[in-house]
Design an enzyme around this catalytic site. Structure first.
Site, PDB file in Angstrom:
ATOM      1  N   ASP A 181      -1.179   6.254  13.691  1.00  0.00           N
ATOM      2  CA  ASP A 181      -0.590   7.473  13.029  1.00  0.00           C
ATOM      3  C   ASP A 181      -1.128   7.495  11.398  1.00  0.00           C
ATOM      4  OD1 ASP A 181       2.320   9.133  12.648  1.00  0.00           O
ATOM      5  OD2 ASP A 181       1.840   7.771  10.836  1.00  0.00           O
ATOM      6  N   ARG A 192       0.443  -8.921  16.381  1.00  0.00           N
ATOM      7  CA  ARG A 192       0.407  -9.326  17.760  1.00  0.00           C
ATOM      8  C   ARG A 192       1.726  -9.344  18.231  1.00  0.00           C
ATOM      9  NH1 ARG A 192      -4.039 -14.095  17.130  1.00  0.00           N
ATOM     10  NH2 ARG A 192      -6.034 -13.137  17.811  1.00  0.00           N
ATOM     11  N   LEU A 252      11.774  -1.726  11.466  1.00  0.00           N
ATOM     12  CA  LEU A 252      11.869  -2.953  10.991  1.00  0.00           C
ATOM     13  C   LEU A 252      12.459  -3.155   9.522  1.00  0.00           C
ATOM     14  CD1 LEU A 252       8.949  -4.899  12.302  1.00  0.00           C
ATOM     15  CD2 LEU A 252      11.051  -4.600  13.341  1.00  0.00           C
ATOM     16  N   GLY A 253      12.983  -1.821   9.037  1.00  0.00           N
ATOM     17  CA  GLY A 253      13.339  -1.763   7.815  1.00  0.00           C
ATOM     18  C   GLY A 253      12.543  -1.918   6.493  1.00  0.00           C
ATOM     19  N   GLY A 255       0.761   2.396  12.101  1.00  0.00           N
ATOM     20  CA  GLY A 255       0.745   3.069  11.085  1.00  0.00           C
ATOM     21  C   GLY A 255      -0.166   2.654  10.382  1.00  0.00           C
ATOM     22  N   THR A 256      -0.749   3.735   9.436  1.00  0.00           N
ATOM     23  CA  THR A 256      -1.800   3.527   8.599  1.00  0.00           C
ATOM     24  C   THR A 256      -1.831   3.426   7.329  1.00  0.00           C
ATOM     25  OG1 THR A 256      -2.756   5.733   8.757  1.00  0.00           O
ATOM     26  CG2 THR A 256      -3.653   4.201  10.452  1.00  0.00           C
ATOM     27  N   GLY A 271       3.218   2.088  18.255  1.00  0.00           N
ATOM     28  CA  GLY A 271       2.259   2.826  17.643  1.00  0.00           C
ATOM     29  C   GLY A 271       2.036   2.029  16.151  1.00  0.00           C
ATOM     30  N   TYR A 317      -1.671   9.784   2.787  1.00  0.00           N
ATOM     31  CA  TYR A 317      -1.828   8.450   2.529  1.00  0.00           C
ATOM     32  C   TYR A 317      -3.237   8.436   1.790  1.00  0.00           C
ATOM     33  CZ  TYR A 317       1.707   7.955   6.331  1.00  0.00           C
ATOM     34  OH  TYR A 317       2.658   7.787   7.089  1.00  0.00           O
TER      35      TYR A 317
END
Length: 315
Positions: free
Chosen positions: A52, A271, A220-221, A27-28, A25, A57
């Site tokens: 998402d 990508r 990914l932290g 995220g925005t 997914g 936000y």
């Protein structure tokens, strides 16, 4: 010669056999509106099929514009897309839940979202202020409403057809168990910080036992210290399997049965984060047993104040 198995089309079943959540997914949480719209449309062109969003936000209108343009351009149809948004803390009172989703739907320019999550289990004082606080600078919480009260209102939104599934976010296992036990409509999704330094194995096991999808944010932290992608185990696996460290961390997440959210404004990274292929069993075992660092990067589960969402000066 063996070839890696791509994971791009992996989807996780949701309760009742009524749908699936794409494992990869986008995220925005991108503050700049121009960059956000460009990134969302790029992610859809690359192949992401879960978007998402969140009331908190403050850019659902931008997300809506991007989606409508992608539909008009033929990138995908609404039926091919899974859309999530979230109820913010100041709207936990049952009478505020429905209007909050209606407002999100107007901004997103949709008749229905696929998933609606309670953004955090903490209720703030009701009103228009996103981060109400007292004279001491601390959040003003609302003791007049329980998480179950809010959940009951969420259930009514499913009944009304305004969302297909409901769930929780930024929550600990004990709260998930309590809502699951009491709920008429069970949680379909639990979104939490989760990465190789915070694997949440116990929560993942509970979710899998009860047909709930664990949706990992910051897989990914989030670029914070200690840096997950600099971990020597992950770096070594990436070199051995001819992947990037990011692709290793994302493959590990999906192969253990979770869905993930990544966010980027870089087309190359978008990508890269979609080009995910399965790791070997040996690498999966190393990810589980050889990584010893444990750290939570976002303290939202303790306060209801998301650490990754920028707040206005003085908010």
């Amino acid at each position: 010669m063996s070839f890696p198995t791509p994971l791009q089309n992996t989807a996780l079943p949701l309760p009742g056999g009524k749908g699936e959540l794409p494992a990869l997914g986008f995220g925005t949480l991108i503050p700049d509106p121009v960059m956000a719209k460009r990134a969302i449309k790029a992610a859809l062109r690359v192949g992401f099929r879960h978007i998402d969003a969140a009331e908190a936000y403050r850019n659902e209108d931008v997300v809506g514009e991007a989606l409508q343009e992608a539909f008009a351009e033929g990138t995908l149809t609404r039926g091919e897309l899974f859309v999530t948004t979230k109820l913010w803390n100041n709207n936990h009172r049952p009478e505020r839940v429905g209007p909050a989703l209606d407002a999100s739907l107007r901004r997103l320019r949709l008749d229905q979202v696929d998933s609606y999550l309670i953004h955090t289990p903490f209720a703030f004082q009701p009103g228009d202020e996103q981060y109400p606080k007292g004279e001491d600078g601390q959040p003003l919480y609302d003791d007049g409403v329980s998480l179950l009260d809010t959940w009951r209102a969420m259930e009514r939104l499913v009944d009304a057809g305004k969302c297909r599934f409901i769930g929780l976010s930024d929550v600990r296992l004990d709260a998930v168990k309590a809502i699951y036990t009491a709920a008429r409509i069970k949680p379909a999704v639990v979104q939490v910080e989760c990465h190789p330094y915070l694997p949440e194995w116990e929560l993942l096991e509970f979710c899998q036992q009860h047909g709930i999808v664990l949706l990992a944010f910051a897989p990914l932290g989030h670029g914070m210290e200690p840096r997950v992608l600099n971990d020597p185990v992950i770096v070594d696996i990436a070199q051995r399997e001819h992947r990037t460290p990011a692709q290793v961390a994302l493959a590990w997440a999906v192969q253990r049965g979770a869905a993930i959210l990544t966010t980027s404004t870089s087309l190359d990274h978008i990508r890269e984060n979609f080009d995910v292929s399965a790791l070997s069993e040996e690498s999966l075992a190393r990810m589980r047993h050889d990584i010893s660092t444990r750290v939570r990067l976002n303290k939202v589960v303790d306060t209801g104040l998301p650490g990754f969402i920028p707040r206005a000066q003085g908010a």
